[in-house]
Design an enzyme around this catalytic site. Structure first.
Site, PDB file in Angstrom:
ATOM      1  N   ALA A  35       0.834  -1.205   0.000  1.00 28.15           N
ATOM      2  CA  ALA A  35       0.000   0.000   0.000  1.00 28.15           C
ATOM      3  C   ALA A  35       0.865   1.250   0.000  1.00 28.15           C
ATOM      4  O   ALA A  35       0.611   2.193  -0.748  1.00 28.15           O
ATOM      5  CB  ALA A  35      -0.931  -0.012   1.212  1.00 28.15           C
ATOM      6  N   GLU A  36       1.899   1.283   0.861  1.00 29.63           N
ATOM      7  CA  GLU A  36       2.835   2.410   0.886  1.00 29.63           C
ATOM      8  C   GLU A  36       4.243   1.955   1.236  1.00 29.63           C
ATOM      9  O   GLU A  36       4.439   0.935   1.913  1.00 29.63           O
ATOM     10  CB  GLU A  36       2.401   3.481   1.900  1.00 29.63           C
ATOM     11  CG  GLU A  36       1.322   4.423   1.421  1.00 29.63           C
ATOM     12  CD  GLU A  36      -0.053   4.040   1.927  1.00 29.63           C
ATOM     13  OE1 GLU A  36      -1.046   4.598   1.440  1.00 29.63           O
ATOM     14  OE2 GLU A  36      -0.138   3.148   2.799  1.00 29.63           O
ATOM     15  N   THR A  37       5.200   2.754   0.766  1.00 23.85           N
ATOM     16  CA  THR A  37       6.612   2.611   1.104  1.00 23.85           C
ATOM     17  C   THR A  37       7.116   3.992   1.513  1.00 23.85           C
ATOM     18  O   THR A  37       6.762   4.995   0.883  1.00 23.85           O
ATOM     19  CB  THR A  37       7.423   2.099  -0.102  1.00 23.85           C
ATOM     20  OG1 THR A  37       6.909   0.821  -0.500  1.00 23.85           O
ATOM     21  CG2 THR A  37       8.892   1.975   0.227  1.00 23.85           C
ATOM     22  N   HIS A  47      -0.907   5.186   8.301  1.00 17.83           N
ATOM     23  CA  HIS A  47      -0.154   3.981   8.673  1.00 17.83           C
ATOM     24  C   HIS A  47       1.333   4.132   8.322  1.00 17.83           C
ATOM     25  O   HIS A  47       2.191   3.680   9.083  1.00 17.83           O
ATOM     26  CB  HIS A  47      -0.839   2.724   8.102  1.00 17.83           C
ATOM     27  CG  HIS A  47      -0.140   1.993   7.014  1.00 17.83           C
ATOM     28  ND1 HIS A  47      -0.356   2.280   5.674  1.00 17.83           N
ATOM     29  CD2 HIS A  47       0.743   0.963   7.042  1.00 17.83           C
ATOM     30  CE1 HIS A  47       0.373   1.457   4.942  1.00 17.83           C
ATOM     31  NE2 HIS A  47       1.050   0.639   5.746  1.00 17.83           N
TER      32      HIS A  47
END
Length: 327
Positions: free
Chosen positions: A46-48, A77
């Site tokens: 979803a994210e880095t 998050h």
């Protein structure tokens, strides 16, 4: 190519693989925007996030946040997960008990609420960039793509605090969980839904079915005899009455076009919901959230409001710890 410190963190969980995974590159010095976006696309999460030295006075570190397709000014998050990874790697905030993250949305304050192996951290939710009720055509778009009726929705609001969330307060958690989104129809709109869990009251535990009520024969001996089985009390509600709901609310987040079209556990959305619902008196000043049920996760989030603002708290746990090769 260079090897740099790296962690993969599970956010909003105390147990591995129940929350939302986040890749954290702890030393992104020298990486270009193109390098970061390419690496984030490769992780397929979803994210880095990429940690850099701060440029703003008062910040402990700077972070850039990427989905598989774009950079975000803020996300929840990634904020808590990066803070967890930074502290675990030996970072020490300038102010004891509080660290300050610099990101595209400005300075984000993060409280360190516990100091155990999986510390609970709480981010201060940023102000909305855009708010107000959804336009009629946007609401119709969301309802159609999610398979909802107008009477399923209690209230709706734009919750833009980085991502451009359209928020729907639904009548109950069951309605949230039964949604089967049409992601093709939803393309171009990011939608979050929240609904309260209901708990059966005590009056339901010992309810009787009037159609099955028996008439006890009169007379001393008859009154001492048990009722027939057909008139037995219906105790089917007993289990559900004593069984606790997983949280006060269930949340789901739909973001078509990303690597994960349903985000497992979403900080920015929950921070937005908390600010909206608490400010409007639609929720208490502290409640709990379960998110991820339909995608096999069990994320736990704890929004609350105090004199200093609206906060979103949760735990994180490190699942991968080592080095990663970057351009």
């Amino acid at each position: 190519m260079a090897l740099v410190p790296f962690k993969q963190v599970d956010v909003f969980s105390t147990a591995p693989y129940r929350g939302n995974a986040l890749a954290v590159v702890l030393d992104a010095s020298g990486l270009s925007t193109q390098d970061m976006q390419g690496f984030a696309r490769w992780t397929n999460l979803a994210e880095t996030t990429f940690v850099l030295p701060p440029t703003s006075p008062g910040a402990d570190y700077r972070v850039r946040i990427f989905t598989s397709t774009t950079e975000l000014p803020f996300a929840g998050h990634p904020t808590l997960g990066t803070a967890h990874a930074w502290l675990e790697a030996g970072g020490r905030p300038a102010r004891p008990g509080v660290l300050v993250q610099e990101c595209g949305a400005g300075l984000i304050e993060i409280r360190i609420e516990s100091t155990d192996a999986s510390p609970r951290l709480a981010l201060k939710g940023p102000e909305f960039v855009r708010t107000g009720p959804l336009e009629d055509d946007v609401l119709d778009w969301a309802l159609s793509a999610l398979g909802l009726r107008a009477d399923d929705v209690v209230a709706h609001q734009w919750l833009v605090n980085g991502p451009h969330w359209a928020g729907l307060l639904l009548k109950d958690a069951e309605t949230v969980l039964r949604i089967e989104p049409d992601f093709a129809a939803l393309e171009g709109l990011e939608v979050g839904v929240i609904g309260p869990y209901s708990r059966p009251g005590a009056e339901q535990v010992l309810r009787r079915d009037p159609a099955r009520e028996a008439v006890r024969p009169s007379g001393a001996r008859a009154e001492l005899e048990p009722l027939p089985d057909t008139a037995a009390m219906d105790l089917s509600a007993f289990g559900s009455a004593v069984e606790q709901a997983p949280a006060d609310y269930e949340v789901r987040a739909f973001c078509p076009g990303e690597a994960l079209p349903e985000d497992p556990v979403t900080g920015s959305l929950n921070a937005g919901f908390a600010r909206w619902l608490m400010t409007e008196g639609l929720a208490e000043d502290a409640y709990s959230v379960r998110q991820g049920t339909r995608v096999g996760r069990a994320g736990d989030l704890y929004p609350y409001r105090d004199a200093e603002g609206v906060w979103l708290a949760g735990h994180s746990v490190t699942c991968i710890d080592g080095s990663v090769l970057v351009p």
